[in-house]
Design a protein around this motif. Structure first.
Motif, PDB file in Angstrom:
ATOM      1  N   LEU A 145       0.805  -1.301   0.053  1.00 20.67           N
ATOM      2  CA  LEU A 145       0.026   0.117  -0.027  1.00 20.67           C
ATOM      3  C   LEU A 145       1.132   1.198  -0.029  1.00 20.67           C
ATOM      4  O   LEU A 145       0.488   2.373  -0.684  1.00 20.67           O
ATOM      5  N   ILE A 146       1.942   1.270   0.572  1.00 22.99           N
ATOM      6  CA  ILE A 146       2.981   2.182   0.701  1.00 22.99           C
ATOM      7  C   ILE A 146       3.553   2.793  -0.730  1.00 22.99           C
ATOM      8  O   ILE A 146       3.620   3.540  -1.059  1.00 22.99           O
ATOM      9  N   VAL A 147       3.821   1.461  -1.225  1.00 24.72           N
ATOM     10  CA  VAL A 147       4.659   1.528  -2.554  1.00 24.72           C
ATOM     11  C   VAL A 147       3.762   2.019  -3.601  1.00 24.72           C
ATOM     12  O   VAL A 147       3.946   2.831  -4.436  1.00 24.72           O
ATOM     13  N   ARG A 148       2.250   1.599  -3.599  1.00 30.48           N
ATOM     14  CA  ARG A 148       1.553   1.815  -4.513  1.00 30.48           C
ATOM     15  C   ARG A 148       1.179   3.489  -4.465  1.00 30.48           C
ATOM     16  O   ARG A 148       1.048   4.101  -5.337  1.00 30.48           O
ATOM     17  N   ASP A 149       0.971   3.806  -3.250  1.00 28.42           N
ATOM     18  CA  ASP A 149       0.829   5.313  -2.968  1.00 28.42           C
ATOM     19  C   ASP A 149       1.911   6.052  -3.666  1.00 28.42           C
ATOM     20  O   ASP A 149       1.660   7.344  -4.497  1.00 28.42           O
ATOM     21  N   VAL A 150       3.219   5.725  -3.408  1.00 23.11           N
ATOM     22  CA  VAL A 150       4.346   6.554  -3.896  1.00 23.11           C
ATOM     23  C   VAL A 150       4.411   6.450  -5.276  1.00 23.11           C
ATOM     24  O   VAL A 150       4.695   7.357  -6.080  1.00 23.11           O
ATOM     25  N   LEU A 151       4.049   5.218  -5.880  1.00 25.09           N
ATOM     26  CA  LEU A 151       4.219   5.136  -7.396  1.00 25.09           C
ATOM     27  C   LEU A 151       2.862   5.875  -8.163  1.00 25.09           C
ATOM     28  O   LEU A 151       3.418   6.444  -9.129  1.00 25.09           O
ATOM     29  N   LEU A 152       1.989   5.810  -7.435  1.00 21.08           N
ATOM     30  CA  LEU A 152       0.712   6.478  -7.996  1.00 21.08           C
ATOM     31  C   LEU A 152       0.858   7.989  -8.068  1.00 21.08           C
ATOM     32  O   LEU A 152       0.773   8.556  -9.389  1.00 21.08           O
ATOM     33  N   ARG A 153       1.656   8.607  -7.124  1.00 18.03           N
ATOM     34  CA  ARG A 153       1.754  10.006  -6.843  1.00 18.03           C
ATOM     35  C   ARG A 153       2.926  10.205  -7.913  1.00 18.03           C
ATOM     36  O   ARG A 153       2.964  11.487  -8.515  1.00 18.03           O
ATOM     37  N   ARG A 154       3.922   9.519  -8.032  1.00 16.89           N
ATOM     38  CA  ARG A 154       5.023   9.739  -9.265  1.00 16.89           C
ATOM     39  C   ARG A 154       4.516   9.500 -10.651  1.00 16.89           C
ATOM     40  O   ARG A 154       4.890  10.419 -11.532  1.00 16.89           O
ATOM     41  N   PHE A 155       3.730   8.428 -10.792  1.00 22.38           N
ATOM     42  CA  PHE A 155       3.526   7.895 -12.399  1.00 22.38           C
ATOM     43  C   PHE A 155       2.367   8.231 -12.894  1.00 22.38           C
ATOM     44  O   PHE A 155       1.903   7.896 -13.925  1.00 22.38           O
ATOM     45  N   GLY A 156       1.228   8.314 -11.971  1.00 16.78           N
ATOM     46  CA  GLY A 156      -0.243   8.417 -12.360  1.00 16.78           C
ATOM     47  C   GLY A 156      -0.805   7.020 -12.338  1.00 16.78           C
ATOM     48  O   GLY A 156      -0.360   5.941 -12.121  1.00 16.78           O
ATOM     49  N   ALA A 157      -2.109   6.905 -12.555  1.00 16.96           N
ATOM     50  CA  ALA A 157      -3.120   5.888 -12.251  1.00 16.96           C
ATOM     51  C   ALA A 157      -2.688   4.801 -13.343  1.00 16.96           C
ATOM     52  O   ALA A 157      -3.222   3.731 -13.096  1.00 16.96           O
ATOM     53  N   ILE A 158      -2.166   5.184 -14.395  1.00 13.65           N
ATOM     54  CA  ILE A 158      -2.002   4.176 -15.482  1.00 13.65           C
ATOM     55  C   ILE A 158      -0.487   3.631 -15.562  1.00 13.65           C
ATOM     56  O   ILE A 158      -0.257   2.467 -15.455  1.00 13.65           O
ATOM     57  N   ASP A 159       0.440   4.468 -15.573  1.00 10.38           N
ATOM     58  CA  ASP A 159       1.845   4.315 -15.951  1.00 10.38           C
ATOM     59  C   ASP A 159       2.349   3.603 -14.631  1.00 10.38           C
ATOM     60  O   ASP A 159       3.300   2.640 -14.736  1.00 10.38           O
ATOM     61  N   TYR A 160       1.911   3.822 -13.287  1.00 15.18           N
ATOM     62  CA  TYR A 160       2.362   3.201 -12.251  1.00 15.18           C
ATOM     63  C   TYR A 160       2.443   1.504 -12.339  1.00 15.18           C
ATOM     64  O   TYR A 160       3.314   0.943 -11.465  1.00 15.18           O
ATOM     65  N   LYS A 161       1.154   1.107 -12.992  1.00 16.46           N
ATOM     66  CA  LYS A 161       1.178  -0.273 -13.002  1.00 16.46           C
ATOM     67  C   LYS A 161       2.338  -1.066 -13.515  1.00 16.46           C
ATOM     68  O   LYS A 161       2.607  -2.202 -13.045  1.00 16.46           O
ATOM     69  N   ARG A 162       3.088  -0.486 -14.427  1.00 14.90           N
ATOM     70  CA  ARG A 162       4.120  -1.121 -15.093  1.00 14.90           C
ATOM     71  C   ARG A 162       5.410  -1.490 -13.937  1.00 14.90           C
ATOM     72  O   ARG A 162       6.211  -2.097 -14.037  1.00 14.90           O
ATOM     73  N   HIS A 163       5.165  -0.797 -12.954  1.00 18.17           N
ATOM     74  CA  HIS A 163       6.387  -0.851 -11.781  1.00 18.17           C
ATOM     75  C   HIS A 163       5.941  -1.976 -10.721  1.00 18.17           C
ATOM     76  O   HIS A 163       6.957  -1.947  -9.771  1.00 18.17           O
ATOM     77  N   ILE A 164       4.742  -2.861 -10.947  1.00 21.80           N
ATOM     78  CA  ILE A 164       4.478  -3.675  -9.968  1.00 21.80           C
ATOM     79  C   ILE A 164       4.298  -5.014 -10.479  1.00 21.80           C
ATOM     80  O   ILE A 164       3.656  -5.125 -11.516  1.00 21.80           O
ATOM     81  N   ILE A 165       4.928  -6.095 -10.114  1.00 20.82           N
ATOM     82  CA  ILE A 165       4.651  -7.530 -10.577  1.00 20.82           C
ATOM     83  C   ILE A 165       4.162  -8.073  -9.425  1.00 20.82           C
ATOM     84  O   ILE A 165       4.835  -8.322  -8.311  1.00 20.82           O
ATOM     85  N   VAL A 166       3.129  -8.949  -9.367  1.00 14.01           N
ATOM     86  CA  VAL A 166       2.562  -9.779  -8.568  1.00 14.01           C
ATOM     87  C   VAL A 166       2.849 -11.259  -8.315  1.00 14.01           C
ATOM     88  O   VAL A 166       2.403 -11.718  -9.590  1.00 14.01           O
ATOM     89  N   THR A 167       3.197 -11.835  -7.346  1.00 13.64           N
ATOM     90  CA  THR A 167       3.322 -13.252  -7.396  1.00 13.64           C
ATOM     91  C   THR A 167       2.335 -13.675  -6.318  1.00 13.64           C
ATOM     92  O   THR A 167       2.496 -13.376  -5.211  1.00 13.64           O
TER      93      THR A 167
END
Length: 409
Positions: A145-167
């Motif tokens: 949740l912390i990382v998601r918030d940081v990435l959302l603020r930096r890259f926006g609601a679309i581009d931030y998703k490229r920075h997260i891979i889930v297992t």
């Protein structure tokens, strides 16, 4: 390039009455044979899915495809996980990683450590591998949740998703729901594979592949060890022998502590991985029949030669309650010669002309002999070198030994 198990230091021939006799092992033969047949039947029925991981070429291909893509995008991968979701990746990278790309494992929620990690990242060239089968692991989800918030603020609601891979789980759990809703790239934790047995699944393989490790060789080593552990005979099966001797050491000789002590910095994290595998698998209030048991040896992670100067005196002179598993590496991958100097000083001059690796191995052998001389239970696992192939062997050897010891309990 195969791993070798030497159990002479566990036996009465080497350490007298403190050791196990061959007869004490042989008396378990009928029970061990029945257990082996039961495990074979469970495997055939698909009830031991970790044992199939060395044959899952489909998983290996999925990991390789995604890892190749991510490697082109980043300089740093941060694994967000805890327990078995972190220890395997850390063990592999400690042993085999070359630092390009950098793979970091954030397995605790200490705000000082996690904050400093985030502060030091170039977010544009970083990705986060969130590892949680259920999505209900509080520590990992808090980090996410912390990382998601940081990435959302930096890259926006679309581009931030490229920075997260889930297992995560393929079909259920809250993390699966998040993946489906957000569209994150993902890999699956195979059904029935628990965290402490997940190192040879995408949980451990994906970070390793991103970090440049030859994960195909890692799996090949596990497959090789799988072939060596098919015999139902305790003396012929290295994993069954390892599990049986540790079980007997606990139940017949009162050795309720097992120390894993590799003489290699590159295997230091393997001792921590083993500690979780052994503790969580065998530390049980009840046996398989549901009867009160409170079984399990306490695993201790140590490092040679470092802990010769912090723990070894206890192993040699303290209570007779321990088994020590030493790990030796014949070829450390490089050698550094010690210069000859101060030849007139007996305590220094003798070192000249020797190599650090040779000295480390001499100290391992001296520790082994000292333990035997004090009638302390010790076994030695020797690796020709630390490689993906030998590390894969080690992982699978200890996993099968743990399952077998659990069955004996």
């Amino acid at each position: 390039m195969t791993v070798c198990l030497d159990v002479n230091g566990m036996m009465s021939e080497a350490i007298g009455d403190a050791g196990l006799s061959r007869a004490e092992v042989d008396v378990l033969t009928p029970r061990a044979a029945a257990l082996a047949r039961g495990l074979q039947a469970r495997r055939a029925a698909g009830e031991l899915p970790f044992s199939e991981l060395p044959r899952r070429d489909d998983l290996l291909k999925q990991v390789a495809t995604l890892a190749d893509a991510v490697r082109e995008e980043i300089d740093t991968l941060v694994v967000l996980g805890i327990g078995g979701s972190a220890l395997g990746a850390r063990t592999i990278m400690n042993a085999l990683g070359d630092g390009e790309p950098r793979v970091l494992v954030a397995d605790n929620i200490d705000p000082w450590t996690f904050g400093r990690l985030l502060d030091g990242l170039d977010l544009a060239r970083s990705a986060f591998n969130v590892v949680s089968k259920s999505g209900e692991t509080a520590e990992t989800m808090a980090q996410f949740l912390i990382v998601r918030d940081v990435l959302l603020r930096r890259f926006g609601a679309i581009d931030y998703k490229r920075h997260i891979i889930v297992t995560t789980d393929a079909s259920g759990g809250q993390m699966r729901q998040i993946v489906n809703d957000e569209g994150f790239r993902d890999l699956h934790v195979p059904a029935g594979v628990g965290g402490r047995f997940s190192v040879l699944s995408p949980v451990g393989l994906f970070p390793a592949a991103v970090g440049g490790v030859n994960v195909a060789e890692l799996i090949a080593g596990a497959a090789w060890m799988d072939a060596q552990t098919q015999s139902a005979g305790v003396w012929e099966n290295p994993a069954y022998l390892l599990g049986t001797l540790l079980y007997l050491a606990e139940t017949k000789k009162g050795r309720n502590i097992v120390a894993c002590m590799p003489y290699s910095d590159r295997l230091q994290q393997f001792a921590a991985w083993f500690a979780q595998l052994w503790a969580e698998s065998l530390g049980k209030a009840r046996d398989l029949a549901g009867n009160p048991a409170h079984t399990g040896q306490t695993p201790v992670a140590a490092l040679g030669a470092t802990d010769q100067h912090s723990q070894l005196q206890l192993y040699l002179e303290g209570p007779q309650d321990k088994v020590v598993i030493l790990m030796r590496v014949e070829d450390h991958g490089r050698e550094i010669e010690i210069p000859a100097a101060y030849a007139d000083l007996d305590g220094v001059g003798y070192l000249g002309g020797k190599g650090l690796g040779a000295l480390l191995n001499m100290e391992q052998r001296a520790t082994e002999l000292a333990l035997q001389k004090r009638q302390r239970m010790v076994m030695t696992i020797t690796l020709p070198q630390v490689s993906a192939f030998t590390l894969g062997q080690l992982f699978y050897l200890f996993e099968v030994a743990t399952v077998f010891a659990g069955g004996l309990h």
